[in-house]
Write a protein that holds these residues in place. Sequence first.
Motif, mmCIF file in Angstrom:
data_model
loop_
_atom_site.group_PDB
_atom_site.id
_atom_site.type_symbol
_atom_site.label_atom_id
_atom_site.label_comp_id
_atom_site.label_asym_id
_atom_site.label_seq_id
_atom_site.Cartn_x
_atom_site.Cartn_y
_atom_site.Cartn_z
ATOM 1 N N UNK A 129 0.830 -1.201 0.000
ATOM 2 C CA UNK A 129 0.000 0.000 0.000
ATOM 3 C C UNK A 129 0.867 1.255 0.000
ATOM 4 N N UNK A 130 1.934 1.221 0.782
ATOM 5 C CA UNK A 130 2.864 2.346 0.820
ATOM 6 C C UNK A 130 3.409 2.648 -0.571
ATOM 7 N N UNK A 131 3.844 1.630 -1.262
ATOM 8 C CA UNK A 131 4.384 1.783 -2.614
ATOM 9 C C UNK A 131 3.336 2.365 -3.561
ATOM 10 N N UNK A 132 2.120 1.842 -3.495
ATOM 11 C CA UNK A 132 1.052 2.314 -4.386
ATOM 12 C C UNK A 132 0.738 3.790 -4.147
ATOM 13 N N UNK A 133 0.711 4.186 -2.884
ATOM 14 C CA UNK A 133 0.373 5.572 -2.556
ATOM 15 C C UNK A 133 1.489 6.536 -2.940
ATOM 16 N N UNK A 134 2.734 6.086 -2.814
ATOM 17 C CA UNK A 134 3.864 6.910 -3.270
ATOM 18 C C UNK A 134 3.809 7.066 -4.779
ATOM 19 N N UNK A 139 2.502 11.981 -1.794
ATOM 20 C CA UNK A 139 3.409 12.847 -1.023
ATOM 21 C C UNK A 139 4.423 13.553 -1.929
ATOM 22 N N UNK A 140 4.110 13.638 -3.203
ATOM 23 C CA UNK A 140 5.001 14.326 -4.130
ATOM 24 C C UNK A 140 6.233 13.500 -4.453
ATOM 25 N N UNK A 141 7.330 14.184 -4.713
ATOM 26 C CA UNK A 141 8.571 13.503 -5.075
ATOM 27 C C UNK A 141 9.280 12.975 -3.827
ATOM 28 N N UNK A 142 9.779 11.761 -3.904
ATOM 29 C CA UNK A 142 10.531 11.178 -2.790
ATOM 30 C C UNK A 142 11.807 11.972 -2.553
ATOM 31 N N UNK A 143 12.075 12.262 -1.290
ATOM 32 C CA UNK A 143 13.321 12.944 -0.927
ATOM 33 C C UNK A 143 14.217 12.054 -0.065
ATOM 34 N N UNK A 144 13.635 11.410 0.959
ATOM 35 C CA UNK A 144 14.438 10.528 1.803
ATOM 36 C C UNK A 144 13.565 9.407 2.358
ATOM 37 N N UNK A 145 14.113 8.196 2.360
ATOM 38 C CA UNK A 145 13.440 7.015 2.896
ATOM 39 C C UNK A 145 14.249 6.496 4.073
ATOM 40 N N UNK A 146 13.558 6.092 5.132
ATOM 41 C CA UNK A 146 14.214 5.501 6.292
ATOM 42 C C UNK A 146 13.612 4.121 6.550
#
Length: 334
Positions: A129-134, A139-146
């Motif tokens: 679900x996280x992947x689909x929503x990204x 949330x726009x363009x990815x900047x940083x993933x933890x």
Amino acid sequence: MISVGLLGTGRIGRIHGFNVASSARAKLVSVADFVTESANEFAQVVGAQVQSSGDILNDPSIDAVIICTSTDTHADIIEAAAKAGKAVFCEKPVDLDAQRIKHCLKVVESAGIPLMIGFNQRFDPEFSSLKSRVDAGEIGDIEIITIFSRDPAPPPLSYIERSGGLFRDMMIHDLDMARFLLGEEPTEVHAVGSAIIDPAIGMAGDVDTAAVLLKTASGKICQISNSRRSTYGYDQRVEIHGSRGMLRVNNIPTSFVDRFDANGITKTRYIEAFTERYARSYRNILEQFLSCLEDGVPMTPSITDGLHAQILADAATISSQTGMTQTICGRVAV
């Protein structure tokens, strides 16, 4: 009905074996294991027959094989299965040597067989679900993933000694998840590691606590935190910060019932075992494998995904040992 042979009836093999046996679209025909007692006991439970690995690969009635043997046998069995024309599901990693994986990739491509690598976390409902929503731009363009991945306790030292190291064994799931979520390949890898939980792990040449920084060509960053010890349960969290907001997957507790009293708020512990935390993902990845076989569509995660994750794990291992950032150029660490 897809006929399946299972190679390896250890802990992970039994997870996949039970899922095949309970699927409406597949039948677990045969199982094999070098520990005869294990194979016989599991075969009786699931109603399968016991054959040798060679007999399973050469049995024309078996459509697909699931490989859950020790890592050092994966590539050889994949190649033998490819030559026998079997579809293959193989647990991660394909091998601890990226060059060996490249050779295996050529054999698979030449044979034209379907092959899926068992990066099951992609199929966890929360991470999916996280992947689909990204991807939908929430949330726009990815900047940083933890990414946090911390086990309740270290595995036995005998396992550590043959695992290939934390980066190639434990973190390889997180490295694959980083690629999956980032949507582009990391080009820089910097890693640090320590053996501070159990000195014996350090004596065996491995680390039990580690962190990795990944950076892509466009500047996206992913940070991964791994530990072989988590006193509060199995810790599996992902946070993605983007240009318009943030999404987060938190840990799953053993119960969602909280207690409120004069001492404050008491929550339950997190799920302890990966087998329970990722039970749905293991079922989902098997169903995806079967769907790809039925529909004749390419399989993902592929052996190429396995190769890229291994290259990142190798680069992280080298970086932690040398203190130097590793640059990834195509499929080769420079």
